[in-house]
Design a protein around this motif. Structure first.
Motif, PDB file in Angstrom:
ATOM      1  N   GLY A   1       0.761  -1.240   0.000  1.00 50.87           N
ATOM      2  CA  GLY A   1       0.000   0.000   0.000  1.00 50.87           C
ATOM      3  C   GLY A   1       0.789   1.285   0.000  1.00 50.87           C
ATOM      4  N   SER A   2       2.004   1.296   0.490  1.00 53.69           N
ATOM      5  CA  SER A   2       2.746   2.553   0.617  1.00 53.69           C
ATOM      6  C   SER A   2       3.366   2.979  -0.718  1.00 53.69           C
ATOM      7  CB  SER A   2       3.839   2.419   1.673  1.00 53.69           C
ATOM      8  OG  SER A   2       4.846   1.544   1.222  1.00 53.69           O
ATOM      9  N   ALA A   3       3.645   4.251  -0.827  1.00 52.31           N
ATOM     10  CA  ALA A   3       4.259   4.792  -2.042  1.00 52.31           C
ATOM     11  C   ALA A   3       5.638   4.171  -2.334  1.00 52.31           C
ATOM     12  CB  ALA A   3       4.361   6.306  -1.957  1.00 52.31           C
ATOM     13  N   PRO A   4       6.497   3.965  -1.321  1.00 50.94           N
ATOM     14  CA  PRO A   4       7.790   3.336  -1.620  1.00 50.94           C
ATOM     15  C   PRO A   4       7.650   1.915  -2.177  1.00 50.94           C
ATOM     16  CG  PRO A   4       7.891   4.432   0.501  1.00 50.94           C
ATOM     17  CD  PRO A   4       6.463   4.475   0.064  1.00 50.94           C
ATOM     18  N   MET A   5       6.644   1.181  -1.709  1.00 54.52           N
ATOM     19  CA  MET A   5       6.445  -0.179  -2.217  1.00 54.52           C
ATOM     20  C   MET A   5       5.910  -0.147  -3.648  1.00 54.52           C
ATOM     21  SD  MET A   5       7.650  -2.175  -0.066  1.00 54.52           S
ATOM     22  CE  MET A   5       8.780  -0.914   0.455  1.00 54.52           C
ATOM     23  N   LYS A   6       5.096   0.845  -3.964  1.00 51.19           N
ATOM     24  CA  LYS A   6       4.612   0.996  -5.335  1.00 51.19           C
ATOM     25  C   LYS A   6       5.768   1.343  -6.263  1.00 51.19           C
ATOM     26  CE  LYS A   6      -0.067   2.186  -4.007  1.00 51.19           C
ATOM     27  NZ  LYS A   6      -1.100   3.216  -3.926  1.00 51.19           N
ATOM     28  N   ARG A   7       6.690   2.198  -5.789  1.00 46.97           N
ATOM     29  CA  ARG A   7       7.882   2.530  -6.582  1.00 46.97           C
ATOM     30  C   ARG A   7       8.768   1.297  -6.761  1.00 46.97           C
ATOM     31  NH1 ARG A   7       7.810   7.329  -3.689  1.00 46.97           N
ATOM     32  NH2 ARG A   7       9.356   6.563  -2.211  1.00 46.97           N
ATOM     33  N   LEU A   8       8.920   0.520  -5.693  1.00 48.17           N
ATOM     34  CA  LEU A   8       9.718  -0.708  -5.767  1.00 48.17           C
ATOM     35  C   LEU A   8       9.154  -1.642  -6.837  1.00 48.17           C
ATOM     36  CD1 LEU A   8      11.968  -2.494  -4.399  1.00 48.17           C
ATOM     37  CD2 LEU A   8      10.103  -3.464  -3.066  1.00 48.17           C
ATOM     38  N   LYS A   9       7.840  -1.793  -6.841  1.00 48.85           N
ATOM     39  CA  LYS A   9       7.170  -2.643  -7.829  1.00 48.85           C
ATOM     40  C   LYS A   9       7.394  -2.112  -9.245  1.00 48.85           C
ATOM     41  CE  LYS A   9       2.617  -2.782  -8.839  1.00 48.85           C
ATOM     42  NZ  LYS A   9       1.179  -2.926  -8.646  1.00 48.85           N
ATOM     43  N   ASP A  10       7.236  -0.812  -9.434  1.00 45.18           N
ATOM     44  CA  ASP A  10       7.420  -0.211 -10.760  1.00 45.18           C
ATOM     45  C   ASP A  10       8.863  -0.344 -11.245  1.00 45.18           C
ATOM     46  OD1 ASP A  10       4.745   0.488 -10.779  1.00 45.18           O
ATOM     47  OD2 ASP A  10       5.116   2.564 -10.135  1.00 45.18           O
ATOM     48  N   GLU A  11       9.820  -0.133 -10.341  1.00 46.64           N
ATOM     49  CA  GLU A  11      11.235  -0.248 -10.711  1.00 46.64           C
ATOM     50  C   GLU A  11      11.596  -1.690 -11.078  1.00 46.64           C
ATOM     51  OE1 GLU A  11      13.354   1.435  -7.411  1.00 46.64           O
ATOM     52  OE2 GLU A  11      12.647   3.469  -7.858  1.00 46.64           O
ATOM     53  N   ALA A  12      11.038  -2.654 -10.330  1.00 55.02           N
ATOM     54  CA  ALA A  12      11.297  -4.066 -10.628  1.00 55.02           C
ATOM     55  C   ALA A  12      10.710  -4.436 -11.990  1.00 55.02           C
ATOM     56  CB  ALA A  12      10.712  -4.953  -9.536  1.00 55.02           C
ATOM     57  N   LYS A  13       9.550  -3.879 -12.304  1.00 54.76           N
ATOM     58  CA  LYS A  13       8.925  -4.159 -13.604  1.00 54.76           C
ATOM     59  C   LYS A  13       9.796  -3.620 -14.737  1.00 54.76           C
ATOM     60  CE  LYS A  13       4.561  -3.894 -16.041  1.00 54.76           C
ATOM     61  NZ  LYS A  13       3.148  -3.529 -15.959  1.00 54.76           N
ATOM     62  N   GLN A  14      10.300  -2.406 -14.574  1.00 57.90           N
ATOM     63  CA  GLN A  14      11.161  -1.807 -15.599  1.00 57.90           C
ATOM     64  C   GLN A  14      12.460  -2.599 -15.773  1.00 57.90           C
ATOM     65  OE1 GLN A  14      11.707   2.253 -14.429  1.00 57.90           O
ATOM     66  NE2 GLN A  14       9.690   2.896 -15.172  1.00 57.90           N
ATOM     67  N   ALA A  15      12.971  -3.145 -14.667  1.00 58.39           N
ATOM     68  CA  ALA A  15      14.225  -3.897 -14.710  1.00 58.39           C
ATOM     69  C   ALA A  15      14.028  -5.347 -15.145  1.00 58.39           C
ATOM     70  CB  ALA A  15      14.892  -3.862 -13.330  1.00 58.39           C
TER      71      ALA A  15
ATOM     72  N   ASP B   1       4.808 -11.801 -11.100  1.00 63.17           N
ATOM     73  CA  ASP B   1       3.421 -11.654 -10.677  1.00 63.17           C
ATOM     74  C   ASP B   1       2.834 -13.028 -10.408  1.00 63.17           C
ATOM     75  OD1 ASP B   1       0.768 -11.074 -10.249  1.00 63.17           O
ATOM     76  OD2 ASP B   1       0.547  -9.813 -12.028  1.00 63.17           O
ATOM     77  N   ALA B   2       2.652 -13.361  -9.138  1.00 64.08           N
ATOM     78  CA  ALA B   2       2.090 -14.658  -8.737  1.00 64.08           C
ATOM     79  C   ALA B   2       0.678 -14.493  -8.185  1.00 64.08           C
ATOM     80  CB  ALA B   2       3.004 -15.306  -7.689  1.00 64.08           C
ATOM     81  N   THR B   3      -0.032 -13.472  -8.652  1.00 64.90           N
ATOM     82  CA  THR B   3      -1.370 -13.183  -8.123  1.00 64.90           C
ATOM     83  C   THR B   3      -2.489 -13.898  -8.875  1.00 64.90           C
ATOM     84  OG1 THR B   3      -1.636 -11.243  -9.530  1.00 64.90           O
ATOM     85  CG2 THR B   3      -0.685 -10.884  -7.335  1.00 64.90           C
ATOM     86  N   ASN B   4      -2.196 -14.457 -10.025  1.00 64.68           N
ATOM     87  CA  ASN B   4      -3.219 -15.079 -10.874  1.00 64.68           C
ATOM     88  C   ASN B   4      -4.362 -14.122 -11.173  1.00 64.68           C
ATOM     89  OD1 ASN B   4      -1.741 -17.409 -10.881  1.00 64.68           O
ATOM     90  ND2 ASN B   4      -3.460 -18.733 -10.369  1.00 64.68           N
ATOM     91  N   GLY B   5      -4.044 -12.866 -11.407  1.00 61.60           N
ATOM     92  CA  GLY B   5      -5.033 -11.874 -11.778  1.00 61.60           C
ATOM     93  C   GLY B   5      -5.806 -11.273 -10.621  1.00 61.60           C
ATOM     94  N   ARG B   6      -5.467 -11.645  -9.412  1.00 59.95           N
ATOM     95  CA  ARG B   6      -6.156 -11.106  -8.246  1.00 59.95           C
ATOM     96  C   ARG B   6      -5.412  -9.888  -7.716  1.00 59.95           C
ATOM     97  NH1 ARG B   6      -7.145 -16.348  -8.697  1.00 59.95           N
ATOM     98  NH2 ARG B   6      -9.187 -17.172  -8.205  1.00 59.95           N
ATOM     99  N   ARG B   7      -6.015  -9.254  -6.723  1.00 62.23           N
ATOM    100  CA  ARG B   7      -5.421  -8.057  -6.134  1.00 62.23           C
ATOM    101  C   ARG B   7      -4.125  -8.405  -5.396  1.00 62.23           C
ATOM    102  NH1 ARG B   7      -8.084  -4.622  -1.313  1.00 62.23           N
ATOM    103  NH2 ARG B   7      -6.521  -5.701  -0.127  1.00 62.23           N
ATOM    104  N   THR B   8      -3.118  -7.556  -5.543  1.00 64.96           N
ATOM    105  CA  THR B   8      -1.853  -7.756  -4.835  1.00 64.96           C
ATOM    106  C   THR B   8      -2.037  -7.395  -3.367  1.00 64.96           C
ATOM    107  OG1 THR B   8      -0.571  -7.249  -6.815  1.00 64.96           O
ATOM    108  CG2 THR B   8       0.570  -7.064  -4.705  1.00 64.96           C
ATOM    109  N   ARG B   9      -1.761  -8.365  -2.490  1.00 65.70           N
ATOM    110  CA  ARG B   9      -1.893  -8.137  -1.052  1.00 65.70           C
ATOM    111  C   ARG B   9      -0.550  -8.146  -0.337  1.00 65.70           C
ATOM    112  NH1 ARG B   9      -7.476  -9.544   1.079  1.00 65.70           N
ATOM    113  NH2 ARG B   9      -8.708  -9.618  -0.810  1.00 65.70           N
ATOM    114  N   SER B  10       0.471  -8.667  -0.993  1.00 66.92           N
ATOM    115  CA  SER B  10       1.804  -8.621  -0.390  1.00 66.92           C
ATOM    116  C   SER B  10       2.867  -8.615  -1.476  1.00 66.92           C
ATOM    117  CB  SER B  10       2.026  -9.810   0.555  1.00 66.92           C
ATOM    118  OG  SER B  10       1.951 -11.021  -0.148  1.00 66.92           O
TER     119      SER B  10
END
Length: 93
Positions: A26-40, A45-54
């Motif tokens: 939920g926090s902004a730093p974790m959202k940035r971490l996710k975005d940076e990992a995607k770019q790299a 993504d192990a959510t099977n299309g569901r909402r990310t909870r962790s």
């Protein structure tokens, strides 16, 4: 010796020895971490299309998204660690 695996939901597994952190997304730093990992190219993504909870961070800088609550994953992590203790059900090699 086989690597211990941690179930992160829907049949997806992560190597226990590689996990550094299990965090709430939920926090902004974790959202940035996710975005940076995607770019790299290091986002899994192990959510099977569901909402990310962790979000699980590994020592190889991979970021794993899970639809399971961080508390649930932490309980599974601790249960695995307890099963490794001598005299607690693990077999000696």
């Amino acid at each position: 010796m086989a690597a211990k695996l941690l179930n992160v939901g829907f049949g997806n597994m992560v190597a226990v020895a590689r996990v550094i952190a299990i965090v709430d997304p939920g926090s902004a730093p974790m959202k940035r971490l996710k975005d940076e990992a995607k770019q790299a190219g290091k986002l899994v993504d192990a959510t099977n299309g569901r909402r990310t909870r962790s979000i699980i961070v590994t020592d190889s800088d991979h970021v794993v998204l899970s639809a399971i609550q961080p508390e649930t994953i932490a309980q599974r992590f601790e249960a695995d660690a307890l099963s490794d203790r001598p005299g607690k059900g693990s077999q000696a090699e």
